[in-house]
Design an enzyme around this catalytic site. Structure first.
Site, mmCIF file in Angstrom:
data_model
loop_
_atom_site.group_PDB
_atom_site.id
_atom_site.type_symbol
_atom_site.label_atom_id
_atom_site.label_comp_id
_atom_site.label_asym_id
_atom_site.label_seq_id
_atom_site.Cartn_x
_atom_site.Cartn_y
_atom_site.Cartn_z
ATOM 1 N N ARG A 1 20.035 -28.780 -27.841
ATOM 2 C CA ARG A 1 19.507 -27.905 -26.769
ATOM 3 C C ARG A 1 19.161 -28.730 -25.538
ATOM 4 N N THR B 1 11.099 -38.526 -13.714
ATOM 5 C CA THR B 1 10.004 -39.324 -14.268
ATOM 6 C C THR B 1 10.197 -40.819 -13.978
ATOM 7 N N ILE C 1 15.052 -40.700 -19.351
ATOM 8 C CA ILE C 1 15.976 -39.734 -18.755
ATOM 9 C C ILE C 1 17.044 -39.349 -19.788
ATOM 10 N N ALA D 1 14.614 -24.952 -16.690
ATOM 11 C CA ALA D 1 14.751 -25.670 -17.969
ATOM 12 C C ALA D 1 13.591 -25.327 -18.909
ATOM 13 N N GLU E 1 9.250 -31.865 -19.870
ATOM 14 C CA GLU E 1 9.234 -30.626 -19.059
ATOM 15 C C GLU E 1 7.803 -30.168 -18.809
ATOM 16 N N PHE F 1 -5.871 -30.514 -11.436
ATOM 17 C CA PHE F 1 -4.955 -31.630 -11.744
ATOM 18 C C PHE F 1 -5.552 -32.973 -11.346
HETATM 19 P P1 TGC Z 1 1.759 -28.936 -6.116
HETATM 20 O O1 TGC Z 1 1.076 -29.291 -4.844
HETATM 21 O O2 TGC Z 1 1.152 -27.936 -7.039
HETATM 22 O O3 TGC Z 1 3.241 -28.402 -5.773
HETATM 23 C C1 TGC Z 1 4.093 -29.101 -4.856
HETATM 24 C C2 TGC Z 1 5.102 -28.059 -4.370
HETATM 25 O O4 TGC Z 1 5.878 -27.583 -5.477
HETATM 26 C C3 TGC Z 1 5.702 -26.175 -5.644
HETATM 27 N N1 TGC Z 1 5.655 -25.911 -7.090
HETATM 28 C C4 TGC Z 1 6.629 -25.302 -7.757
HETATM 29 N N2 TGC Z 1 7.772 -24.746 -7.337
HETATM 30 C C5 TGC Z 1 8.557 -24.181 -8.263
HETATM 31 N N3 TGC Z 1 8.267 -24.181 -9.593
HETATM 32 C C6 TGC Z 1 7.137 -24.741 -10.045
HETATM 33 N N4 TGC Z 1 6.869 -24.741 -11.358
HETATM 34 C C7 TGC Z 1 6.254 -25.319 -9.118
HETATM 35 N N5 TGC Z 1 5.071 -25.962 -9.221
HETATM 36 C C8 TGC Z 1 4.721 -26.310 -7.968
HETATM 37 C C9 TGC Z 1 4.393 -25.851 -4.949
HETATM 38 O O5 TGC Z 1 4.355 -24.508 -4.524
HETATM 39 C C10 TGC Z 1 4.423 -26.828 -3.775
HETATM 40 O O6 TGC Z 1 5.303 -26.304 -2.811
HETATM 41 P P2 TGC Z 1 5.014 -26.547 -1.236
HETATM 42 O O7 TGC Z 1 6.119 -25.836 -0.552
HETATM 43 O O8 TGC Z 1 3.654 -25.948 -0.985
HETATM 44 O O9 TGC Z 1 5.031 -28.030 -1.030
HETATM 45 O O10 TGC Z 1 2.109 -30.284 -6.857
HETATM 46 P P3 TGC Z 1 1.187 -31.278 -7.678
HETATM 47 O O11 TGC Z 1 1.539 -32.664 -7.224
HETATM 48 O O12 TGC Z 1 -0.252 -30.859 -7.594
HETATM 49 O O13 TGC Z 1 1.719 -31.129 -9.169
HETATM 50 C C11 TGC Z 1 1.645 -29.963 -9.891
HETATM 51 C C12 TGC Z 1 2.143 -30.181 -11.341
HETATM 52 C C13 TGC Z 1 1.227 -31.104 -12.101
HETATM 53 C C14 TGC Z 1 2.156 -28.792 -12.005
HETATM 54 C C15 TGC Z 1 3.574 -30.769 -11.326
HETATM 55 O O14 TGC Z 1 3.602 -32.025 -10.794
HETATM 56 C C16 TGC Z 1 4.208 -30.798 -12.690
HETATM 57 O O15 TGC Z 1 4.796 -29.813 -13.109
HETATM 58 N N6 TGC Z 1 4.112 -31.963 -13.416
HETATM 59 C C17 TGC Z 1 4.842 -32.125 -14.671
HETATM 60 C C18 TGC Z 1 6.058 -32.994 -14.445
HETATM 61 C C19 TGC Z 1 7.208 -32.600 -15.322
HETATM 62 O O16 TGC Z 1 7.272 -31.504 -15.850
HETATM 63 N N7 TGC Z 1 8.190 -33.468 -15.427
HETATM 64 C C20 TGC Z 1 9.378 -33.152 -16.168
HETATM 65 C C21 TGC Z 1 10.472 -34.138 -15.876
HETATM 66 S S1 TGC Z 1 12.086 -33.565 -16.340
HETATM 67 C C22 TGC Z 1 12.059 -33.522 -18.011
HETATM 68 O O17 TGC Z 1 11.100 -33.716 -18.669
HETATM 69 C C23 TGC Z 1 13.342 -33.183 -18.651
HETATM 70 S S2 TGC Z 1 13.340 -33.189 -20.382
HETATM 71 C C24 TGC Z 1 14.806 -32.436 -20.548
HETATM 72 C C25 TGC Z 1 15.310 -32.228 -21.906
HETATM 73 O O18 TGC Z 1 15.794 -33.200 -22.545
HETATM 74 O O19 TGC Z 1 15.340 -31.025 -22.309
HETATM 75 P P1 FAD Z 2 1.605 -39.132 -18.708
HETATM 76 O O1 FAD Z 2 1.808 -38.325 -17.481
HETATM 77 O O2 FAD Z 2 1.212 -40.558 -18.566
HETATM 78 O O3 FAD Z 2 0.536 -38.385 -19.615
HETATM 79 C C1 FAD Z 2 -0.108 -39.000 -20.725
HETATM 80 C C2 FAD Z 2 -1.178 -38.016 -21.243
HETATM 81 O O4 FAD Z 2 -2.152 -37.793 -20.221
HETATM 82 C C3 FAD Z 2 -0.578 -36.646 -21.584
HETATM 83 O O5 FAD Z 2 -1.266 -36.093 -22.688
HETATM 84 C C4 FAD Z 2 -0.898 -35.836 -20.339
HETATM 85 O O6 FAD Z 2 -0.960 -34.430 -20.562
HETATM 86 C C5 FAD Z 2 -2.264 -36.401 -19.977
HETATM 87 N N1 FAD Z 2 -2.589 -36.169 -18.564
HETATM 88 C C6 FAD Z 2 -1.945 -36.659 -17.466
HETATM 89 N N2 FAD Z 2 -2.511 -36.198 -16.344
HETATM 90 C C7 FAD Z 2 -3.526 -35.386 -16.746
HETATM 91 C C8 FAD Z 2 -4.474 -34.584 -16.047
HETATM 92 N N3 FAD Z 2 -4.493 -34.480 -14.712
HETATM 93 N N4 FAD Z 2 -5.373 -33.879 -16.785
HETATM 94 C C9 FAD Z 2 -5.339 -33.915 -18.141
HETATM 95 N N5 FAD Z 2 -4.470 -34.657 -18.853
HETATM 96 C C10 FAD Z 2 -3.575 -35.379 -18.157
HETATM 97 N N6 FAD Z 2 11.970 -36.946 -17.491
HETATM 98 C C11 FAD Z 2 12.939 -36.714 -16.563
HETATM 99 O O7 FAD Z 2 12.703 -36.818 -15.372
HETATM 100 N N7 FAD Z 2 14.202 -36.396 -16.957
HETATM 101 C C12 FAD Z 2 14.557 -36.283 -18.254
HETATM 102 O O8 FAD Z 2 15.732 -35.981 -18.568
HETATM 103 C C13 FAD Z 2 13.562 -36.535 -19.248
HETATM 104 N N8 FAD Z 2 13.896 -36.516 -20.578
HETATM 105 C C14 FAD Z 2 12.956 -36.872 -21.514
HETATM 106 C C15 FAD Z 2 13.351 -37.001 -22.850
HETATM 107 C C16 FAD Z 2 12.414 -37.407 -23.803
HETATM 108 C C17 FAD Z 2 12.841 -37.587 -25.219
HETATM 109 C C18 FAD Z 2 11.059 -37.618 -23.427
HETATM 110 C C19 FAD Z 2 10.050 -37.995 -24.465
HETATM 111 C C20 FAD Z 2 10.680 -37.511 -22.103
HETATM 112 C C21 FAD Z 2 11.623 -37.160 -21.134
HETATM 113 N N9 FAD Z 2 11.296 -37.108 -19.780
HETATM 114 C C22 FAD Z 2 12.253 -36.855 -18.823
HETATM 115 C C23 FAD Z 2 9.968 -37.524 -19.340
HETATM 116 C C24 FAD Z 2 8.894 -36.450 -19.486
HETATM 117 O O9 FAD Z 2 9.066 -35.430 -18.546
HETATM 118 C C25 FAD Z 2 7.529 -37.117 -19.333
HETATM 119 O O10 FAD Z 2 7.335 -37.907 -20.506
HETATM 120 C C26 FAD Z 2 6.400 -36.129 -19.177
HETATM 121 O O11 FAD Z 2 6.481 -35.458 -17.932
HETATM 122 C C27 FAD Z 2 5.016 -36.789 -19.306
HETATM 123 O O12 FAD Z 2 4.926 -37.947 -18.559
HETATM 124 P P2 FAD Z 2 4.398 -39.333 -19.233
HETATM 125 O O13 FAD Z 2 5.150 -39.535 -20.481
HETATM 126 O O14 FAD Z 2 4.456 -40.363 -18.175
HETATM 127 O O15 FAD Z 2 2.910 -39.017 -19.642
#
Ligand code: TGC
Ligand code: FAD
Length: 380
Positions: A85, A127, A158, A237, A358, A378
């Site tokens: 997936r 990331t 990644i 996603a 995610e 946050f």
């Molecule tokens: P914040 O100030 O809240 O937002 C910045 C701008 O982004 C907009 N926005 C969104 N837009 C669309 N969808 C969402 N879910 C959105 N969340 C926020 C927001 O409106 C703003 O827009 P603008 O126009 O005003 O600038 O940003 P923040 O820095 O306070 O962060 C918010 C937070 C913590 C929710 C965000 O940073 C976050 O979601 N952090 C988690 C990071 C994450 O999910 N990383 C994933 C990496 S990819 C991955 O993991 C792939 S795994 C894939 C796999 O193998 O399946």
């Molecule tokens: P951190 O952000 O360091 O967090 C560590 C802990 O602190 C967590 O429990 C978190 O919830 C907590 N924490 C952080 N901030 C706060 C807060 N403000 N308040 C309370 N708790 C907090 N990323 C990509 O970009 N692309 C990909 O394709 C991708 N694939 C992935 C595949 C795998 C197998 C894995 C494991 C990860 C992947 N990621 C990818 C990365 C993933 O999105 C990050 O691991 C995730 O967003 C969390 O970041 P971190 O691991 O740096 O944890």
């Protein structure tokens, strides 16, 4: 739930389930044990033929399917293994979605048809080693040199990076965060594999190291400006995960149910004990609640009314409950629960990653908390 699905949706679900049974289930335990996905290119092409790559996108060889059809596809793939997936999520919901939504017509024509066919594999680099939950603080930089862009920085964890043909990379510029379409054979880019994972072992994960990667002016995604652009892709996603995680849970519950009927202790099947039945009943309740939530969110997405907060609500609940179902199923199997001969521990360890990527469960709690209170927690 079947009563709430159309014949077409049921047909797609059945086709993906058959494909996963034929092509994933026979090999996945071995791939998992070896920590490899040796047939990834073959699988990608077959997923392309099924229409599963960039499934909801229109044009460019994509299937233009509905959100529920896509969700059911994620469900069936994750019932086989979260790694499969993941392959589909990253290809379709992250890399292709970013190019489709924010790319120029040249970028779309160049990449989407080959990615939809599974001929080219994509990844999505957001990331960084020091910036996971807080991608807005990223350090990867893109600076202008004449009309070129030069990218320097490091992305980590990644999915697909070591095998990708193209990377969508997010970087800080003088104009804020921008996205770049980077062919992975560009000089200065390397993608070392991350090994020794105890989760998602049948998925390829790596880094993206960008050491002065020079790109032409047209490598930037013209429509993507600011952090909202990558976060918008994540919404799509995350929606897939809302459906996928219950697939892993379903596989565990089915395994536990079957085991409870046949495993005897104290002279009777363990399924005849009230404590086992309580576990099975609670798991069935949580699984079906998760599926109905996924369907509700899917219908909202089809109607164009699904909000990011609702996606966070779904991802938070469905991954957390799916993981709990996997862990409880593990207890029903006793010692056999930890063996790779059953899928339960494999799913449970996979979901530990799904809980984190995610957006961690804590990030989604904070998104929902902000929606409830109006207060952003946050930053403390
Ligand atoms: P914040 O100030 O809240 O937002 C910045 C701008 O982004 C907009 N926005 C969104 N837009 C669309 N969808 C969402 N879910 C959105 N969340 C926020 C927001 O409106 C703003 O827009 P603008 O126009 O005003 O600038 O940003 P923040 O820095 O306070 O962060 C918010 C937070 C913590 C929710 C965000 O940073 C976050 O979601 N952090 C988690 C990071 C994450 O999910 N990383 C994933 C990496 S990819 C991955 O993991 C792939 S795994 C894939 C796999 O193998 O399946
Ligand atoms: P951190 O952000 O360091 O967090 C560590 C802990 O602190 C967590 O429990 C978190 O919830 C907590 N924490 C952080 N901030 C706060 C807060 N403000 N308040 C309370 N708790 C907090 N990323 C990509 O970009 N692309 C990909 O394709 C991708 N694939 C992935 C595949 C795998 C197998 C894995 C494991 C990860 C992947 N990621 C990818 C990365 C993933 O999105 C990050 O691991 C995730 O967003 C969390 O970041 P971190 O691991 O740096 O944890």
């Amino acid at each position: 739930m079947d009563d709430l699905l159309t014949p077409e949706e049921l047909g797609i679900r059945a086709a993906v389930r058959r494909w996963a049974a034929d092509r994933v289930l026979p090999g996945v335990a071995e791939w998992y044990e070896r920590g490899e996905l040796p047939v990834v290119r073959e699988l990608a092409r077959e997923l392309g033929s099924l229409g599963a790559l960039g499934m909801t996108l229109e044009g460019y060889g994509c299937a233009g399917a509905g959100a529920v059809q896509y969700g059911l596809t994620c469900l069936e793939l994750e019932a086989a293994d979260s790694g499969i997936r993941s392959l589909v999520s990253v290809q379709g919901s992250l890399a292709m979605y970013a190019i489709h939504r924010h790319g120029s017509s040249e970028q779309r024509e160049r990449w989407l048809p080959v990615m939809a066919a599974g001929e080219a594999i994509g990844c999505f680099g957001l990331t960084e080693p020091d910036h996971g939950s807080d991608p807005g603080s990223m350090r990867t930089r893109a600076r202008r040199e004449g009309s070129d862009w030069v990218l320097t920085g490091r992305k980590t964890w990644i999915t697909n990076a070591p095998i990708a043909d193209v990377a969508v990379v997010w970087a800080r510029t003088e104009e804020g965060i921008r996205g770049f379409v980077v062919p992975t054979d560009t000089p200065g880019l390397s993608a070392p594999e991350i090994r020794h994972k105890w989760s998602l072992r049948a998925s390829v994960t790596g880094e993206l190291v960008l050491d002065g990667v020079r790109l032409p002016a047209d490598a930037v995604l013209p429509g993507a400006r600011g952090l909202g652009a990558p976060l918008g892709c994540l919404g799509h996603a995350r929606y897939g995960i809302v459906w996928g995680a219950p697939g892993a849970a379903r596989s565990c519950l089915e395994t536990a149910l079957e085991y409870s009927r046949t495993r005897e202790q104290f002279g009777r099947p363990i399924g005849g004990f009230q404590l086992t039945q309580a576990k099975l009943a609670d798991m069935a309740v949580e699984l079906h609640k998760a599926l109905l939530l996924a369907l509700h969110l899917g219908r909202r997405m089809e109607a164009g009314s699904l909000t990011p907060e609702q996606i966070s609500f779904g991802k938070l609940n469905n991954v957390r409950e799916a993981l709990e179902i996997c862990r409880t199923s593990r207890t029903v199997l006793g010692a056999n629960g930890i063996s790779l001969e059953y899928p339960v521990m494999r799913h449970a360890t996979n979901l530990e990653s799904v809980l984190t990527y995610e957006g961690t469960s804590e990030m989604h709690q904070l998104v929902v908390g902000k929606a409830l209170t109006g207060l952003d927690a946050f930053r403390g």
